[in-house]
Design a protein around this motif. Structure first.
Motif, PDB file in Angstrom:
ATOM      1  N   UNK A  27       5.685  25.157  39.657  1.00  0.00           N
ATOM      2  CA  UNK A  27       4.431  24.410  39.510  1.00  0.00           C
ATOM      3  C   UNK A  27       4.722  22.913  39.370  1.00  0.00           C
ATOM      4  N   UNK A  28       5.719  22.566  38.589  1.00  0.00           N
ATOM      5  CA  UNK A  28       6.086  21.165  38.352  1.00  0.00           C
ATOM      6  C   UNK A  28       6.582  20.491  39.630  1.00  0.00           C
ATOM      7  N   UNK A  29       7.462  21.161  40.360  1.00  0.00           N
ATOM      8  CA  UNK A  29       8.000  20.579  41.591  1.00  0.00           C
ATOM      9  C   UNK A  29       6.883  20.408  42.627  1.00  0.00           C
ATOM     10  N   UNK A  30       6.041  21.404  42.765  1.00  0.00           N
ATOM     11  CA  UNK A  30       4.923  21.289  43.704  1.00  0.00           C
ATOM     12  C   UNK A  30       4.044  20.091  43.341  1.00  0.00           C
ATOM     13  N   UNK A  31       3.751  19.953  42.064  1.00  0.00           N
ATOM     14  CA  UNK A  31       2.912  18.855  41.589  1.00  0.00           C
ATOM     15  C   UNK A  31       3.540  17.497  41.908  1.00  0.00           C
ATOM     16  N   UNK A  32       4.866  17.393  41.776  1.00  0.00           N
ATOM     17  CA  UNK A  32       5.566  16.142  42.089  1.00  0.00           C
ATOM     18  C   UNK A  32       5.303  15.695  43.522  1.00  0.00           C
ATOM     19  N   UNK A  33       5.039  16.642  44.404  1.00  0.00           N
ATOM     20  CA  UNK A  33       4.819  16.341  45.821  1.00  0.00           C
ATOM     21  C   UNK A  33       3.343  16.402  46.210  1.00  0.00           C
ATOM     22  N   UNK A  34       2.485  16.514  45.222  1.00  0.00           N
ATOM     23  CA  UNK A  34       1.047  16.547  45.503  1.00  0.00           C
ATOM     24  C   UNK A  34       0.563  17.882  46.035  1.00  0.00           C
ATOM     25  N   UNK A  35       1.341  18.927  45.838  1.00  0.00           N
ATOM     26  CA  UNK A  35       0.961  20.269  46.291  1.00  0.00           C
ATOM     27  C   UNK A  35       0.492  21.077  45.088  1.00  0.00           C
ATOM     28  N   UNK A  36      -0.410  22.006  45.315  1.00  0.00           N
ATOM     29  CA  UNK A  36      -0.962  22.765  44.197  1.00  0.00           C
ATOM     30  C   UNK A  36      -0.311  24.143  44.061  1.00  0.00           C
TER      31      UNK A  36
END
Length: 160
Positions: A27-36
Motif C-alpha cells: 500500500x505504501x509503495x503504491x501510494x508513493x507512485x500515486x497508485x491506489x
C-alpha cells in the motif's frame, strides 16, 4: 522452503503473520507512485496469499532486513501463455532500492520458476513504476499485449 541471503537481507517464504506488514508495505509503495491499493481488486491476492498463491502452486516471498519486512515478490500459474506464471507483487521500500536487491529478487524468482518446470513468465506493471520497467527491460523481458490489471498499462513476457 525458501531462505535466501543477499547482503544483509533475508528472503523467505511468506507466513500468515506477514499479512498485515506485507499489505502495508505494498500500500505504501503504491501510494508513493500515486497508485491506489485495491483490496477488492488487484490486491485481493495479498489478503488471500494461501488461496491465490500457495494453493495454486505459486510462491509468495517476503524480504526482511533486521526482522522488518522491506519487500515482497511472488508468482502464480496463469492461463495466459503456455506453461506460464505471472510474477506479481515485486515491491521494495524506497530505503532499500538501488542496492541490487530488485535484480537479485527477480533472478531468484526466475530460478524458482524454472526449477518448477514453467516455460514462460509474464509481468504486468505501470509506466509510472519506472525503476521496475527498466529492471524488466534490462533483464530480457519483452513487451506484449493483454494487460488485465486496471492500474497497469504494460505487460512483459520472458521465455525460459
Amino acid at each position: 522452503m525458501v531462505q535466501l541471503q543477499y547482503q544483509d537481507f533475508v528472503i523467505r517464504d511468506w507466513e500468515t503473520r506477514d499479512s498485515n506488514s506485507a499489505s502495508e508495505l505494498i500500500r505504501s509503495v503504491l501510494s508513493d507512485y500515486g497508485l491506489s491499493w485495491e483490496s477488492t481488486g488487484a490486491d485481493l491476492d495479498v489478503i488471500n496469499v494461501e488461496e491465490c498463491y500457495l494453493a495454486k502452486g505459486g510462491e509468495f516471498w517476503v524480504i526482511e532486513r533486521q526482522n522488518i519486512i522491506v519487500g515482497t515478490g511472488a508468482y502464480y500459474r496463469t492461463c495466459r501463455g503456455k506453461n506460464a506464471v505471472e510474477i506479481r507483487k515485486m515491491y521494495l521500500l524506497p530505503t532499500v532500492r538501488g542496492k541490487g536487491l530488485g535484480r537479485y529478487l527477480l533472478q531468484e524468482l526466475e530460478n524458482a520458476i524454472a526449477r518448477r518446470g514453467f516455460k514462460q513468465i509474464l509481468i504486468e506493471t505501470a509506466s509510472v513504476l519506472a525503476e521496475a520497467v527498466k529492471l524488466y527491460e534490462t533483464s530480457g523481458y519483452l513487451p506484449t499485449e493483454g494487460v488485465e490489471t486496471a492500474r497497469c498499462d504494460r505487460v512483459y513476457f520472458k521465455n525460459l
